[in-house]
Design a protein around this motif. Structure first.
Motif, PDB file in Angstrom:
ATOM      1  N   ASP A 109       4.614   2.287   1.888  1.00  0.00           N
ATOM      2  CA  ASP A 109       4.968   3.663   2.214  1.00  0.00           C
ATOM      3  C   ASP A 109       3.750   4.203   2.929  1.00  0.00           C
ATOM      4  OD1 ASP A 109       5.354   6.362   2.377  1.00  0.00           O
ATOM      5  OD2 ASP A 109       5.805   6.682   0.256  1.00  0.00           O
ATOM      6  N   PHE A 110       3.813   4.228   4.274  1.00  0.00           N
ATOM      7  CA  PHE A 110       2.669   4.656   5.084  1.00  0.00           C
ATOM      8  C   PHE A 110       2.605   6.180   5.205  1.00  0.00           C
ATOM      9  CE2 PHE A 110       0.651   0.934   7.297  1.00  0.00           C
ATOM     10  CZ  PHE A 110       1.278  -0.045   6.538  1.00  0.00           C
ATOM     11  N   ASN A 111       3.621   6.866   4.723  1.00  0.00           N
ATOM     12  CA  ASN A 111       3.707   8.324   4.853  1.00  0.00           C
ATOM     13  C   ASN A 111       3.485   8.765   6.289  1.00  0.00           C
ATOM     14  OD1 ASN A 111       4.467   9.933   2.546  1.00  0.00           O
ATOM     15  ND2 ASN A 111       2.771   8.948   1.463  1.00  0.00           N
ATOM     16  N   ALA A 112       3.837   7.916   7.240  1.00  0.00           N
ATOM     17  CA  ALA A 112       3.591   8.198   8.654  1.00  0.00           C
ATOM     18  C   ALA A 112       4.812   7.823   9.477  1.00  0.00           C
ATOM     19  CB  ALA A 112       2.380   7.409   9.148  1.00  0.00           C
ATOM     20  N   GLU A 113       5.238   8.731  10.333  1.00  0.00           N
ATOM     21  CA  GLU A 113       6.293   8.438  11.302  1.00  0.00           C
ATOM     22  C   GLU A 113       5.746   7.442  12.339  1.00  0.00           C
ATOM     23  OE1 GLU A 113       9.416   9.415  11.635  1.00  0.00           O
ATOM     24  OE2 GLU A 113       9.683  11.225  10.426  1.00  0.00           O
ATOM     25  N   PRO A 114       6.641   6.769  13.063  1.00  0.00           N
ATOM     26  CA  PRO A 114       6.170   5.813  14.073  1.00  0.00           C
ATOM     27  C   PRO A 114       5.306   6.449  15.165  1.00  0.00           C
ATOM     28  CG  PRO A 114       8.514   5.517  13.645  1.00  0.00           C
ATOM     29  CD  PRO A 114       8.099   6.744  12.898  1.00  0.00           C
ATOM     30  N   SER A 115       5.364   7.759  15.309  1.00  0.00           N
ATOM     31  CA  SER A 115       4.553   8.442  16.329  1.00  0.00           C
ATOM     32  C   SER A 115       3.090   8.582  15.912  1.00  0.00           C
ATOM     33  CB  SER A 115       5.139   9.830  16.599  1.00  0.00           C
ATOM     34  OG  SER A 115       5.222  10.547  15.372  1.00  0.00           O
ATOM     35  N   LEU A 149      -6.655  11.051   8.059  1.00  0.00           N
ATOM     36  CA  LEU A 149      -7.014  10.277   6.860  1.00  0.00           C
ATOM     37  C   LEU A 149      -6.150   9.014   6.768  1.00  0.00           C
ATOM     38  CD1 LEU A 149      -8.690   9.988   4.277  1.00  0.00           C
ATOM     39  CD2 LEU A 149      -6.942  11.282   3.077  1.00  0.00           C
ATOM     40  N   ARG A 150      -4.836   9.160   7.035  1.00  0.00           N
ATOM     41  CA  ARG A 150      -3.958   7.974   7.016  1.00  0.00           C
ATOM     42  C   ARG A 150      -4.426   6.927   8.020  1.00  0.00           C
ATOM     43  NH1 ARG A 150       0.010  11.738   5.659  1.00  0.00           N
ATOM     44  NH2 ARG A 150       0.547  12.384   7.776  1.00  0.00           N
ATOM     45  N   THR A 206       0.824  -1.208   0.000  1.00  0.00           N
ATOM     46  CA  THR A 206       0.000   0.000   0.000  1.00  0.00           C
ATOM     47  C   THR A 206       0.858   1.258   0.000  1.00  0.00           C
ATOM     48  OG1 THR A 206      -1.985   1.005   0.980  1.00  0.00           O
ATOM     49  CG2 THR A 206      -0.255   0.298   2.513  1.00  0.00           C
ATOM     50  N   HIS A 207       0.223   2.381  -0.296  1.00  0.00           N
ATOM     51  CA  HIS A 207       0.868   3.694  -0.281  1.00  0.00           C
ATOM     52  C   HIS A 207      -0.173   4.672   0.258  1.00  0.00           C
ATOM     53  CE1 HIS A 207       3.036   7.054  -2.805  1.00  0.00           C
ATOM     54  NE2 HIS A 207       3.192   7.206  -1.509  1.00  0.00           N
ATOM     55  N   LEU A 208      -0.032   5.065   1.517  1.00  0.00           N
ATOM     56  CA  LEU A 208      -1.049   5.915   2.141  1.00  0.00           C
ATOM     57  C   LEU A 208      -0.850   7.386   1.766  1.00  0.00           C
ATOM     58  CD1 LEU A 208      -1.341   4.330   5.722  1.00  0.00           C
ATOM     59  CD2 LEU A 208      -2.516   3.688   3.592  1.00  0.00           C
ATOM     60  N   LYS A 209      -1.882   8.165   2.018  1.00  0.00           N
ATOM     61  CA  LYS A 209      -1.921   9.608   1.720  1.00  0.00           C
ATOM     62  C   LYS A 209      -0.672  10.323   2.253  1.00  0.00           C
ATOM     63  CE  LYS A 209      -3.767  13.667   0.838  1.00  0.00           C
ATOM     64  NZ  LYS A 209      -3.803  14.120  -0.575  1.00  0.00           N
ATOM     65  N   ALA A 210      -0.091  11.193   1.437  1.00  0.00           N
ATOM     66  CA  ALA A 210       1.137  11.905   1.815  1.00  0.00           C
ATOM     67  C   ALA A 210       0.828  13.212   2.555  1.00  0.00           C
ATOM     68  CB  ALA A 210       1.954  12.195   0.559  1.00  0.00           C
ATOM     69  N   ASP A 260       8.416   4.166   5.737  1.00  0.00           N
ATOM     70  CA  ASP A 260       8.226   2.891   5.031  1.00  0.00           C
ATOM     71  C   ASP A 260       8.433   1.731   6.004  1.00  0.00           C
ATOM     72  OD1 ASP A 260       8.284   3.963   2.063  1.00  0.00           O
ATOM     73  OD2 ASP A 260       9.930   4.948   3.121  1.00  0.00           O
ATOM     74  N   TYR A 261       7.611   0.703   5.855  1.00  0.00           N
ATOM     75  CA  TYR A 261       7.626  -0.401   6.817  1.00  0.00           C
ATOM     76  C   TYR A 261       7.385  -1.745   6.135  1.00  0.00           C
ATOM     77  CZ  TYR A 261       6.854   3.657   9.789  1.00  0.00           C
ATOM     78  OH  TYR A 261       6.963   4.894  10.372  1.00  0.00           O
TER      79      TYR A 261
END
Ligand code: NDP
Ligand code: CA
Length: 326
Positions: A222-228, A177-178, A166-170, A275-276
């Protein structure tokens, strides 16, 4: 002269390497859509020369061929039909492509079509049992982000395995939304892994006692998200029992790497972990993890560059099934 390549080493994990089985090598990579790199991203320290498709495509293929993954999960693919499918098909990969409904690539002059997610697997190792293309929803509304989920059967062990890309919203400001997209993906993965588990249990000689209903799962993205971010927490705590493989690189085993993407835009330097590779920790062991290049190796102009074709680094891990058959 040939540009120097980033040197990266595989780091073995504790007690890893069940030598009775060949590990499953998984690669996760946002390869940078050609149209976005040339027409949208404004990587101010990367010469446009280095982004020419006829050069850059060989660096992308070289990275894939260097690591020879059994399962390859890509984002921002806008050259699937003319490049990746034909080239990788000749190398023994079967694949699926899911374009984004309104890809930003289509806003770029001379684009090569929409970008999307692509999932490749080595046909010698896996038989395809089924593939689902998802348009991720948030609060009942369909969004511009997608996922592919394939159910595979490992030819050597007979085991079923679900793989998702997957590739989530940037961009910042879209955290909620993510999170909603991640929840929608998790809900779909629950259904698909349980259905695959029922099918595997019903198949003659394919019983897997003691591993519950769901089949093992890998989720690359690419989750476009930091681990936080909330979406990371949702994946880390879901009932699917997922863990993030790249935490293994840290000394405490609990910390994500400091970056998976590093670029310089007009707004400044952008260095993030987005990315994970998630895996079911009850079913799968992480045998090895490919380490990341240092800041010095990446260089002062960061990514992409003449040495590396994307602003995101590839993630590569070897997995084995926990309870291998005698
Ligand atoms: P995203 O925010 O998900 O971003 C799309 C791409 O842009 C990603 O690949 C992302 O890369 C990249 N990107 C992120 N930050 C930047 C930046 N600062 N500069 C350049 N590129 C960046 O957008 P959507 O996919 O949701 O939307 C894409 C486009 O689609 C919109 O611009 C809009 O025009 C259009 N759209 C049209 C709709 C319609 O109804 N017709 C509905 C929705 C969108 P990475 O992930 O690597 O950061
Ligand atoms: Ca991008």
């Amino acid at each position: 002269t040939r540009p120097a390549r980033l040197h990266r080493a595989f780091v073995c994990q504790n007690g890893s390497g069940d030598h009775r089985q060949q590990p499953i090598r998984v690669m996760q990579w946002n390869i940078l859509a050609q149209a976005l790199g040339e027409g949208m991203d404004s990587f101010v320290r990367c010469p446009l020369e280095a982004l020419k498709w006829n050069e850059r495509k060989y660096l992308i293929l070289e990275e894939i061929l260097t690591y020879q993954p059994d399962i390859l999960c890509l984002q921002e693919v806008d050259h699937y039909f003319d490049t990746f499918r034909p080239v990788l098909s000749r190398l023994g990969y079967h694949s699926s492509f899911c374009p984004k409904p309104w890809s930003a690539c289509l806003d770029v002059a001379n684009n090569n079509g929409p970008d999307g997610c692509a999932l490749f697997f080595r046909h010698k190792r896996f038989q395809l049992l089924g593939t689902t293309h998802l348009q991720l929803a948030a609060k009942m509304l369909e969004t511009n982000q997608v996922a592919i989920v394939s159910t595979l059967r490992c030819r050597a062990t007979g085991r079923a395995l679900c793989v998702a890309v997957t590739h989530l919203k940037a961009r910042s400001g879209w955290e909620r939304l993510r999170s909603a997209q991640g929840s929608d993906l998790l809900r779909n993965l629950q259904n698909i892994t349980q259905e695959a588990g029922r099918a595997a249990a019903a198949a003659p000689g394919e019983g897997e006692p003691g591993v519950g209903m769901g089949v093992p799962l890998l989720v690359c993205g690419d989750f476009n998200a930091e681990p936080s971010e909330d979406v990371y927490c949702r994946f880390a705590t879901s009932s699917l029992g997922l863990d993030s493989a790249y935490k293994r690189l840290s000394s405490d085993g609990q910390t994500e790497p400091p970056y998976t993407t590093w670029k310089i835009r007009p707004s400044g330097e952008s260095c993030h972990t987005l990315d994970y590779i998630w895996y079911s920790h009850q079913h799968l062991n992480v045998d090895t993890v490919l380490d990341f290049p240092t800041a010095e190796q990446i260089g002062p102009d960061r990514l992409p560059s003449y040495n590396y074709p994307s602003d995101h680094l590839s993630l590569v891990c070897d997995f084995s099934f926990c309870d291998s058959p005698e």
